[in-house]
Design a protein around this motif. Structure first.
Motif, PDB file in Angstrom:
ATOM      1  N   GLY A  24      35.029  28.404  33.926  1.00  0.00           N
ATOM      2  CA  GLY A  24      35.703  27.234  34.463  1.00  0.00           C
ATOM      3  C   GLY A  24      34.855  25.976  34.332  1.00  0.00           C
ATOM      4  O   GLY A  24      35.364  24.887  34.039  1.00  0.00           O
ATOM      5  N   ILE A  25      33.540  26.140  34.535  1.00  0.00           N
ATOM      6  CA  ILE A  25      32.621  25.011  34.371  1.00  0.00           C
ATOM      7  C   ILE A  25      32.606  24.557  32.917  1.00  0.00           C
ATOM      8  O   ILE A  25      32.633  23.356  32.624  1.00  0.00           O
ATOM      9  N   LEU A  26      32.584  25.522  31.990  1.00  0.00           N
ATOM     10  CA  LEU A  26      32.610  25.181  30.568  1.00  0.00           C
ATOM     11  C   LEU A  26      33.903  24.458  30.200  1.00  0.00           C
ATOM     12  O   LEU A  26      33.883  23.491  29.426  1.00  0.00           O
ATOM     13  N   ILE A  27      35.021  24.916  30.734  1.00  0.00           N
ATOM     14  CA  ILE A  27      36.302  24.270  30.456  1.00  0.00           C
ATOM     15  C   ILE A  27      36.255  22.802  30.888  1.00  0.00           C
ATOM     16  O   ILE A  27      36.739  21.916  30.179  1.00  0.00           O
ATOM     17  N   ALA A  28      35.645  22.550  32.047  1.00  0.00           N
ATOM     18  CA  ALA A  28      35.553  21.180  32.554  1.00  0.00           C
ATOM     19  C   ALA A  28      34.577  20.347  31.729  1.00  0.00           C
ATOM     20  O   ALA A  28      34.887  19.210  31.342  1.00  0.00           O
ATOM     21  N   VAL A  29      33.396  20.911  31.437  1.00  0.00           N
ATOM     22  CA  VAL A  29      32.369  20.162  30.711  1.00  0.00           C
ATOM     23  C   VAL A  29      32.833  19.815  29.293  1.00  0.00           C
ATOM     24  O   VAL A  29      32.700  18.671  28.838  1.00  0.00           O
TER      25      VAL A  29
END
Length: 412
Positions: A48-53
């Motif tokens: 989820g963090i990767l999707i946002a970044v």
């Protein structure tokens, strides 16, 4: 500096069109990107963090292209490159955009093959050949595609329904170990969870998801169009469109990826709809919605691909007779369909395309154009922005090289 338009699209209209252009069927492959490195539910936390970044970095690249157009008056991606980096190398983004649209059409054909064969309970390749010959070819031969434009709204409606249907199935436990539908799917598609949680994101396999995301957020070759068509197209207003559009897209992609991965875990297919039972009415409606959306959006993407190849072949628009267009359409559609019959993993196509062309169009080219225009116009106050953009470009090159390698290895 480009002139400010007094007529054009409002910010809400632009935001809707941007979200519509970003959030497509590619999001249904992202759960497989998480499954490439994780098997425990906690693996979605770093995902989820990767999707946002990645979404933020992609939005930054999109905003840079708009800024280049504002500074130079360019009206297309290729023109923006020509006015900054140089006319002699303008073939580089032209090739990239053309082959990126080719891979998009290939992914569309693969999804249509899986979706229609599941709906009709027929063999995959035969179904694709019939659908291509009877449906896609006549639509791609149309000379005026304006009548198809309203159907693009079906894509948004279809994805919204799919998100709801997937959420219903996660919450009602139909695909849990004791669920009422789990026995109706093959063993390799049933939910499978292990102990590879959040820490597994440190595996090189996580770069497969990163590269898929580069494709998922790809709308950058249309950035000049969004800037030019925005009413009162000042950079603050354009940046507001970019912020809202990518923000909403990040949320939708994260939500659908989360629901798909938490339902099937390590077993997520390259197209997560394939994990659901053919008798599942909720997901059956989703397959129909996705299929109808793809059928009517396919000619729009295909026309961009075909015109790109004609441009690369240096065939002027006034020399493109109906016979030439028909011949190129049949040949190109034949190549795409043949490749779609051979390839089965949509996630590989998206990961490889994102690692190569996606990263270039999203991170590298915008940074090079921005650095060039800042140097040309002596905008020394933007030195920090140039440094940030170049760091993003270097990161894109590294991610692309490693991600492409991992994508190819995943085939074996």
């Amino acid at each position: 500096m480009a002139p400010i338009t007094t007529e054009g699209a409002s910010i809400p209209n632009e935001v809707f069109n941007l979200v519509k252009g970003i959030v497509g069927v590619g999001v249904l492959s992202l759960p497989a990107g998480v499954a490439a490195f994780g098997s425990a539910p906690s693996a979605f936390i770093p995902a989820g963090i990767l999707i946002a970044v990645i979404g933020i970095l992609s939005g930054y690249g999109f905003a840079l292209i708009g800024k280049v157009c504002a500074y130079t008056g360019a009206k297309s991606y290729r023109e923006a490159w020509s006015r900054t980096v140089g006319e002699g190398t303008s073939w580089i983004p032209a090739y990239s955009v053309t082959f990126k649209t080719f891979l998009a059409c290939l992914a569309f054909s693969m999804v249509l093959a899986d979706t229609f064969s599941s709906l009709l309970e027929t063999t995959r390749n035969t179904t694709l050949l019939v659908v291509t010959a009877l449906v896609l070819l006549p639509l791609c031969l149309l000379k005026n595609l304006k009548s198809l434009a309203p159907f693009s709204l079906l894509g948004v409606m279809g994805m919204a329904y799919t998100a709801v249907a997937m959420t219903v199935r996660l919450l009602d436990g139909s695909y849990s170990n004791e669920g009422k539908l789990v026995e109706q799917i093959t063993s390799n598609l049933r939910p499978q969870f292990g102990n590879l949680g959040a820490a597994s994101v440190l595996s090189p396999n996580a770069l497969i998801l990163v590269c898929m995301l580069s494709t998922a957020y790809m709308a950058h070759f249309n950035a000049p169009k969004f800037y030019l068509e925005l009413k009162q197209n000042t950079l603050p207003r354009f940046n507001k469109v970019v912020g809202l559009g990518f923000g909403i897209s990040i949320f939708l992609m994260g939500f659908i990826t989360m629901v798909g991965f938490l339902t099937f875990g390590k077993s997520c297919d390259g197209l997560v709809l394939n994990n659901y039972a053919g008798t599942d009415m909720w997901m059956g409606m989703s397959r129909i919605a996705v299929a109808v959306s793809l059928v009517f959006s396919y000619p729009l993407a295909f026309t961009g691909c075909r015109d790109g190849f004609l441009d690369l072949a240096k065939i002027p628009v006034d020399k493109r007779s109906a016979r030439t267009l028909n011949l190129v359409t049949v040949m190109l559609l034949g190549v795409i369909t043949s490749a779609a019959c051979k390839l089965r993993d949509v996630s590989f196509v998206l990961a490889f395309g994102g690692a190569t062309l996606g990263n270039a169009l999203t991170y590298v080219y915008p940074a090079l154009m921005y650095r060039a225009v800042v140097a040309q116009q002596g905008r020394t106050e933007e030195k920090f922005g140039v440094n940030v953009s170049m760091a993003s470009a270097v990161l894109g090159v590294v991610m692309g090289a490693v991600g492409a390698t991992m994508a190819v290895r995943s085939l074996g």
